[in-house]
Design a protein around this motif. Structure first.
Motif: not given
Length: 214
Positions: A30-32, A40-49, A93-97, A129-131
């Protein structure tokens, strides 16, 4: 007989962020991270496509394994003008899929079947998505079976752990291997057929897995 010295596993890191089970990642995603920081591993990020037509390719290949409840990015196309490429060009760079990322949800839907349906049928997508983090375990059979039930999905080369037997080297070694883990290499081999062969014929098996769960 259980040998206390039969396996060597990567020790947990003190600074490793707490992560949730791969079967419930959607609820916790629920957070980015702040802009410009590494996911980082286990953390979440959001991509709007976004795409003009549902038939337009997204620019990535996704593997879904309903049996263990996960969806994984297999490939991100390096060329083209798909939604994933446009997102990656604008993202830090660190937030790319990346290949190997786990998809937690698409438009709020976290079940693998719903994720695939959304990716195939919707123009506007909010992808969480998560790393994964990577773990390594060395198992010595000592005459026992390995004790892992693995499944290969035809799109990719990884194996997925469906179960861990109580009567095998994995259990005897107290190896940190769980259902839902993604086996990415065995004794340095990363092709599915070769990994299975190594599991069968080698007495010492070095397994590298990726996981978003704890």
């Amino acid at each position: 007989m259980v040998f206390g010295f039969c396996c060597v596993a990567e020790p947990p890191r003190e600074d490793m962020p707490k992560v949730v089970s791969s079967l419930s990642v959607a609820a916790a995603c629920k957070t980015e991270p702040p802009p410009g920081t590494e996911v980082e591993a286990g953390n979440c990020n959001f991509a709007v496509l976004s795409r003009a037509n549902v038939e337009d390719p997204l620019g990535m290949a996704v593997e879904v394994v309903p049996q263990v409840g996960i969806a994984v990015v297999l490939r991100v196309d390096e060329v083209g003008d798909g939604p994933v490429q446009r997102y990656n060009e604008e993202a830090q760079e660190g937030q790319r899929i990346r290949p190997g990322d786990y998809i937690s949800s698409v438009n709020g839907e976290g079940k693998p079947e719903a994720i695939i349906k959304a990716l195939r049928s919707m123009k506007n997508l909010s992808v969480a998505f998560r790393r994964p983090r990577t773990l390594t375990a060395e198992l010595r059979k000592n005459g026992q079976p390995l004790g892992l039930n693995v499944k290969h999905v035809h799109l990719g080369e990884a194996l997925f752990v469906e179960g861990v037997s109580s009567n095998g080297a994995a259990a005897a070694c107290n190896a940190d291997i769980k259902p839902g883990d993604r086996v990415v290499s065995v004794n340095g081999k990363n092709v599915a057929a070769e990994m299975v062969a190594e599991m069968k014929r080698s007495d010492t098996v070095l397994i590298k897995i990726s996981r978003v769960g704890g």
